[in-house]
Design a protein around this motif. Structure first.
Motif, short mmCIF file in Angstrom:
data_model
loop_
_atom_site.label_atom_id
_atom_site.label_comp_id
_atom_site.label_asym_id
_atom_site.label_seq_id
_atom_site.Cartn_x
_atom_site.Cartn_y
_atom_site.Cartn_z
N MET A 243 -1.22 14.41 -12.92
CA MET A 243 -1.17 12.96 -12.67
C MET A 243 -0.60 12.56 -11.32
O MET A 243 -0.89 11.48 -10.82
N SER B 10 -9.74 11.88 -18.46
CA SER B 10 -9.79 13.32 -18.69
C SER B 10 -10.78 13.62 -19.81
O SER B 10 -11.54 14.58 -19.75
N PHE C 228 6.01 7.55 -19.24
CA PHE C 228 4.67 8.13 -19.19
C PHE C 228 4.43 8.88 -20.51
O PHE C 228 5.36 9.46 -21.07
N LEU D 137 -6.64 8.04 -10.48
CA LEU D 137 -6.08 7.28 -11.61
C LEU D 137 -5.82 5.83 -11.24
O LEU D 137 -5.48 5.01 -12.08
N ILE E 297 1.16 8.60 -7.98
CA ILE E 297 -0.03 8.70 -8.84
C ILE E 297 -1.24 9.12 -8.01
O ILE E 297 -1.47 8.60 -6.91
N TRP F 215 -5.35 8.26 -17.51
CA TRP F 215 -5.37 9.71 -17.41
C TRP F 215 -6.01 10.32 -18.67
O TRP F 215 -6.87 11.19 -18.58
N TYR G 93 -1.28 4.12 -16.33
CA TYR G 93 -1.72 5.41 -15.78
C TYR G 93 -1.87 6.46 -16.88
O TYR G 93 -2.75 7.31 -16.81
N SER G 94 -1.02 6.38 -17.89
CA SER G 94 -1.13 7.36 -18.99
C SER G 94 -2.46 7.17 -19.73
O SER G 94 -3.15 8.14 -20.05
N GLU H 126 1.26 18.40 -16.92
CA GLU H 126 0.83 17.00 -16.93
C GLU H 126 1.30 16.28 -15.67
O GLU H 126 0.58 15.46 -15.09
#
Ligand code: SAM
Length: 333
Positions: free
Chosen positions: A174, A104, A59, A188, A184, A100, A96-97, A170
């Motif tokens: 997440m 955001s 991640f 997301l 998760i 995110w 997902y990173s 973080e």
């Protein structure tokens, strides 16, 4: 010359040079002659190594990459659409990173995401978005992989935790954490289509359609150079004219050759930060084939060689002398 020297002689030469390299002070390794020496050794390592794919990932693996992807959205009008494809996404950490970071920064964007990997099994794991905590996911292999051992919630093929590069804050943002599991958060997981696909497949462009951003990170280095080059030619067909390709974790000579041949525009923003942004690749050089040489702006082609993000297509080929303006518009056309 080295193609005429037996592999065992090169191996012995590399083993000797590994000992010499280990004794060199960092200042020498990073000086001009040290880097040239390292590039020479790395060239031999690349030539001799047996390459293999792995599912190793993290991640927030390269923060500068995420930052640039967000900056590319800065001037998009509110509520715009964004078509994003992430190839070779492995356990989902990269998908997902990115989501995110983008959501955001720009919660208003309507992002539709294709998350693809050649392995249907790893995709099933990724889609669940369910990971184990509890320290390193220890397996037998190194960070580039070994035979995976899977259980319901983890995939034990990397010696360090997939969460290693995250802060507690973080993690909280997440994941929902319960006991030794992290799942998760639902916001997301929205808008992702998970699909098993080979990045070499010429039909991919018809299935996905043209994309604003295509991410093809850290899997082409595990292919032989000719195969990686061919695959990259196929991947870039997915990017719409004026769109962006993120491609790191590939032999630099291969990427430079294709970028030059197809007239891609290097995006100079955060160029050095992205090049240096993945500590495992950096530490793997010069004795791992997937290691990444240190950034150095005294090579004549350094801008093309070290850029991992390119603007592609019609807009790019007509504007090769220009720096892409991040706000402009390629994505808004
Ligand atoms: C080292 S992981 C990279 C994960 C992620 N992209 C990252 O940067 O952290 C490599 C992944 O590439 C996938 N892969 C290998 N060859 C592929 C291909 N031809 N098409 C799509 N995925 C591929 C593997 O299954 C593996 O999950």
């Amino acid at each position: 010359v080295s193609s005429r020297i037996p592999g065992r002689v090169i191996k012995a030469y590399l083993s000797l040079n590994r000992r010499i390299w280990a004794r060199l002070p960092l200042s020498v390794r990073l000086g001009a002659s040290g880097r040239a020496y390292g590039r020479h050794l790395h060239g031999l390592v690349q030539q001799l190594s047996r390459r293999f794919q792995s599912h190793g990932t993290f991640f927030l693996r390269n923060r500068a990459e995420l930052e640039l992807m967000c900056r590319l959205q800065d001037k998009k009008p509110p509520g715009s659409g964004l078509r994003l494809s992430i190839l070779a996404c492995s356990k989902g950490a990269e998908v997902y990173s990115i989501l995110w970071a983008l959501r955001s920064a720009r919660p208003d964007l309507k992002i539709s995401t294709w998350a693809l990997d050649i392995s249907a099994e790893i995709l099933k794991f990724a889609e669940k978005g369910h990971y184990t905590l509890g320290g390193p996911e220890v397996g037998n292999g190194d960070v580039t992989g070994s035979a995976p051992k899977t259980t319901d919630a983890t995939w034990k093929d990397q010696p360090v935790s997939i969460f290693e590069r995250m802060t507690c804050e973080e993690m909280k943002a997440m994941f929902q954490v319960a006991g030794d599991h992290a799942t998760i958060r639902p916001w997301l997981k929205e808008g992702i289509t998970w699909s098993a696909a080979d990045a070499n497949d010429p039909a991919l462009v018809h299935i996905l359609g043209l994309q604003d951003i295509v991410v093809a990170n850290r899997f082409l280095c595990h292919m032989a150079p000719e195969a990686a080059e061919k695959c990259l030619h196929n991947i870039v067909r997915l990017v719409k004219p004026g769109g962006f390709l993120f491609v790191s974790g590939i032999d630099l000579d291969v990427r430079t050759k294709v970028a030059r041949a197809l007239g891609w525009i290097p995006v100079p923003h955060l160029l050095k930060e992205i090049h240096e942004g993945d500590v495992s690749l950096k530490n793997g050089w010069p004795f791992e084939y997937w290691g990444l040489e240190p950034f150095c702006d005294d090579l004549p082609d350094w801008k093309l060689r070290y850029t991992a993000v390119f603007q592609i297509g019609q807009a790019a080929t007509t504007r090769q002398d220009q720096t892409p303006d991040l706000g402009v518009p390629a994505l808004q056309r």
